[in-house]
Design an enzyme around this catalytic site. Sequence first.
Site, PDB file in Angstrom:
ATOM      1  N   GLY A 171      64.211  28.804  64.126  1.00 21.13           N
ATOM      2  CA  GLY A 171      65.185  29.823  64.424  1.00 21.13           C
ATOM      3  C   GLY A 171      64.752  31.201  63.962  1.00 21.13           C
ATOM      4  O   GLY A 171      65.162  32.208  64.511  1.00 21.13           O
ATOM      5  N   PHE A 172      63.893  31.248  62.963  1.00 22.12           N
ATOM      6  CA  PHE A 172      63.556  32.541  62.385  1.00 22.12           C
ATOM      7  C   PHE A 172      62.175  33.031  62.809  1.00 22.12           C
ATOM      8  O   PHE A 172      61.728  34.063  62.371  1.00 22.12           O
ATOM      9  CB  PHE A 172      63.637  32.460  60.860  1.00 22.12           C
ATOM     10  CG  PHE A 172      64.990  32.002  60.388  1.00 22.12           C
ATOM     11  CD1 PHE A 172      66.038  32.909  60.314  1.00 22.12           C
ATOM     12  CD2 PHE A 172      65.226  30.684  60.065  1.00 22.12           C
ATOM     13  CE1 PHE A 172      67.290  32.499  59.908  1.00 22.12           C
ATOM     14  CE2 PHE A 172      66.479  30.270  59.659  1.00 22.12           C
ATOM     15  CZ  PHE A 172      67.520  31.172  59.578  1.00 22.12           C
ATOM     16  N   GLY A 181      55.552  24.867  66.026  1.00 22.33           N
ATOM     17  CA  GLY A 181      56.874  24.913  66.636  1.00 22.33           C
ATOM     18  C   GLY A 181      57.476  26.288  66.498  1.00 22.33           C
ATOM     19  O   GLY A 181      56.860  27.204  65.953  1.00 22.33           O
ATOM     20  N   ASP A 237      71.816  25.905  58.338  1.00 22.33           N
ATOM     21  CA  ASP A 237      71.226  25.397  59.574  1.00 22.33           C
ATOM     22  C   ASP A 237      70.567  24.048  59.300  1.00 22.33           C
ATOM     23  O   ASP A 237      69.436  23.798  59.693  1.00 22.33           O
ATOM     24  CB  ASP A 237      70.225  26.407  60.147  1.00 22.33           C
ATOM     25  CG  ASP A 237      69.908  26.126  61.612  1.00 22.33           C
ATOM     26  OD1 ASP A 237      70.659  25.344  62.237  1.00 22.33           O
ATOM     27  OD2 ASP A 237      68.926  26.679  62.132  1.00 22.33           O
ATOM     28  N   LYS A 252      55.018  30.476  58.362  1.00 20.63           N
ATOM     29  CA  LYS A 252      56.178  30.895  59.146  1.00 20.63           C
ATOM     30  C   LYS A 252      56.135  32.399  59.318  1.00 20.63           C
ATOM     31  O   LYS A 252      56.161  33.150  58.351  1.00 20.63           O
ATOM     32  CB  LYS A 252      57.469  30.457  58.456  1.00 20.63           C
ATOM     33  CG  LYS A 252      58.711  30.954  59.167  1.00 20.63           C
ATOM     34  CD  LYS A 252      59.952  30.250  58.696  1.00 20.63           C
ATOM     35  CE  LYS A 252      60.101  28.930  59.341  1.00 20.63           C
ATOM     36  NZ  LYS A 252      61.341  28.570  59.932  1.00 20.63           N
TER      37      LYS A 252
END
Length: 777
Positions: free
Chosen positions: A522-523, A519, A637, A540
Amino acid sequence: MTNFVSSIVFVLAATSFFSLSTGELRDKLTPTQPLADDGGALISAAGNFELTFFSPADSSNRYIGIRYHANSDHVVVWVANRQRPVISRSGRLSVTTNGTLIVTEDNSTVVVWSSSSPALKIPVARLLDNGNFVVMEAGSSDERSSYAWQSFDFPTDTLLPGMMLGWDLDTGVSRNLTAWRSASNPAPGDYVAGLDRQGDPQLFLWNGTRPYWRGGPWNGLRFSGVPDMAAMEPGNDLGVYYEFLIDPSQVFYWFGMRNPLIISRLVMNHSGLLQRFLWIHEKSNWVLLGHRPKVEDPCDKVLSPCGQNAFCKCDAGHAEPEASPVVDICECLQGFHPKDTKDWTRGCARETTMLKECGNRADGFFNLSNAKLPDTSRSTVNWTVSLEQCKDLCLNNCSCTAYASSNISGVVSGCINWTTDLTDLMVYTGEPGQDLYVRQLAVDSGHSHRGNLVTVIVASVLAICIVAIAVTACWIWRMKKRRRHFDDKAESKDLDLPVFHLSTIIDATVNFSIDNKLGEGGFGPVYKGKLGNDQEIAVKRLSKSSSQGVDEFKNEVILIAKLQHRNLVRLLGCCVQGGERILVYEYMPNGSLDAFLFNEAKSTMLDWQRRYNIIVGIARALLYLHHDSRFKIIHRDLKASNVLLDKDMNPKISDFGMARIFRGDDSEVNTRRIVGTYGYMSPEYAMDGTFSIKSDVFSFGVLVLEIISGKRNRGVYQSALHLNLLGHIWNLWQADNASELIDKSIGPSVSTAELMSCIKIGLLCVQERPGDRPTMH
Ligand SMILES: *[C@@H]1O[C@H](CO)[C@@H](O)[C@H](O)[C@H]1NC(C)=O
Ligand SMILES: *[C@@H]1O[C@H](CO)[C@@H](O)[C@H](O)[C@H]1NC(C)=O
Ligand SMILES: *[C@@H]1O[C@H](CO)[C@@H](O)[C@H](O)[C@H]1NC(C)=O
Ligand SMILES: *[C@@H]1O[C@H](CO)[C@@H](O)[C@H](O)[C@H]1NC(C)=O
Ligand SMILES: *[C@@H]1O[C@H](CO)[C@@H](O)[C@H](O)[C@H]1NC(C)=O
Ligand SMILES: *[C@@H]1O[C@H](CO)[C@@H](O)[C@H](O)[C@H]1NC(C)=O
Ligand SMILES: *[C@@H]1O[C@H](CO)[C@@H](O)[C@H](O)[C@H]1NC(C)=O
Ligand SMILES: *[C@@H]1O[C@H](CO)[C@@H](O)[C@H](O)[C@H]1NC(C)=O
Ligand SMILES: *[C@@H]1O[C@H](CO)[C@@H](O)[C@H](O)[C@H]1NC(C)=O
Ligand SMILES: *[C@@H]1O[C@H](CO)[C@@H](O)[C@H](O)[C@H]1NC(C)=O
């Protein structure tokens, strides 16, 4: 059919009405038959348009204009004497014996408006069914070349199908849309829509001389900055088509309708919005199909909101805020860093001074896909050169900063190149953009600085003496090895956290293969990976907008790694190498909560016991972050997609501490950039940008209510809490009707006491004033 019948009714009505004043229905004006301001009108043959004297709303001034005839609200599309109205009802429109159109007042004594003089023998002026008022020689064929004068050459505020916007480059005449000064005054106002012919011509909106919106260059299909034009391209129901003509003598844009029964107009509204309207026969009403600037979209609202060499992450078009975690909207291009994270309008600067470092054979281009092209007014375009040739040209000239295809219709061809900083750049999600290739210096693009140093040193030494090469290279190699050894030791000593080599990560994720992508957070994107020992991990890859230095980053990661709780996703390690910043987490096989909650089939797997367990788990994690950990951490968030589920469906919060990494300051501050997701953002944060632990409490409340109702809280916070899930739930609660809000997939096994206390807690947490909300204690 309805249209046909209503047209007939209108024509009949018009016939009987005008027979009273002029005696006949006509579409022509001849020197012997002027048009007086006595209720008379020219009506086009099929009754689509009329030309008549009229007064705008709230005004008694008289203007001669063209308006829709068959449509009941008679919208004005063209005005002749917009600068100088006739004060009384003594106006008269005539065509003189040589073919000049004039508007006079007071029994033909004062001329208030006149057209250019074509010098005809037997002139006739006619109102055509497309809304064009033309002057030509009587008896000549009805085609564009025989018009001596036409109103389509002098647009006012409205573009009708077939009317052209742009430039006649031979005569230097510009055809643009100029808004009315106000709804009651058709005089030219400040807002102008038109094509700017500098560089690669672009659609612009100006306020006086100041541009305030850029539609971008024509890319063969549409204006680069108007992706929603795609919805009206071939095959669309509305049957609108667009044309763009560019050659050395002209640049023009126009649109047409495949189905002539459908009526559409583009108008430069006096409010400053360029609007497209569609007439809906069934409703007898104009519907606003779209407008620019999109004032509701921070990326489109102002010119270049992110400054130079940055792009705005735009989720335009689909007004479904839930689909888009609206995190920081600005991001630097790869190889650039922000000049001022508090003020993005200052944009980004290259990490390396370009001139000094350019020319390395390893330079390349970064492919920024789905972009709105940056301002092309100072770029160069060649419509014939291929993209490959373009790349070479750009690569071989250090002043070239980027290139892109100039025509993406059919075979990708033509080339635009930039030699300036790139401004007003956007990247779309969910709408079509195009690829932009931005120059990437070898020194910035993942090869290490040391690698380059070696190349440079070796190359220069080569020129002097071959023997020296071996010595130097060997010396450098030894130095390098020694230094790497030293670095590794230093890292493992004070990191207490595994540092992964980039190569390990690349192997684990099959080079960040798209198949491994879990996916896009946001970062940055998240990939699934498998280490050599078969351990599954989540990787990530942080986007590059962080302004932090390497050491600062490592410090933050160490802090975050120290946060350990069974309801927090465990950080396993990190990787800072070759410009990459990567975090490695434990892999959560059941993915995120939203995938279950908002999916009809999967939501049945969440019975009340599981949901209650999830709520309690999230609450425990927040309590730990806010109060019990060594440092107060505000998540900022919290949302369903940031709650991950392990194999036993236990919740674990992810992305905590990211705010620290991206800002390095976690006290209550005022930030101009809003991090967070619409729907979960507390009012004080969404409006003023202030956040505190109470903002997390608000998000928690939303989450609890979503878990119970199985519905998403859509939309931006509204201070009148009625338009969204929260308002709905509040109303049901007030009406003692709480059972209605419970997700049907929960099934019968519900503990009413637990459920009611959860709803109550949820509602307490989403109160408007932060002070009224409870803490996590
Ligand atoms: C204009 O003509 C009308 C009749 O056609 C007449 O009644 C009126 O007095 C005239 N006005 C002027 C200012 O001459
Ligand atoms: C046509 O007639 C108008 C008014 O009668 C006059 O001002 C104009 O100069 C004439 N144009 C030509 C080309 O003769
Ligand atoms: C718009 O068109 C008018 C008439 O040709 C011209 O005077 C004006 O300069 C144009 N404005 C712009 C911004 O191009
Ligand atoms: C200008 O915009 C307003 C608001 O959308 C609309 O009501 C009005 O009809 C528009 N004016 C024209 C001339 O289309
Ligand atoms: C246009 O400029 C005026 C005066 O500078 C300003 O008040 C107005 O808000 C501007 N309009 C837009 C749409 O930018
Ligand atoms: C750039 O990226 C887009 C989308 O990923 C791709 O379709 C295109 O082929 C890429 N261009 C090049 C030259 O690789
Ligand atoms: C465009 O590129 C072609 C091929 O390189 C060249 O022949 C032509 O002169 C160029 N045109 C312009 C306007 O630079
Ligand atoms: C940009 O394109 C123009 C036209 O094709 C060409 O003449 C020029 O050399 C190019 N400049 C760079 C820096 O690539
Ligand atoms: C590089 O491009 C610029 C702008 O197109 C041009 O002025 C300059 O002469 C070019 N330099 C070389 C070495 O071709
Ligand atoms: C873009 O390419 C298409 C198809 O190759 C062609 O029909 C069109 O004329 C081109 N547009 C421009 C502006 O060159």
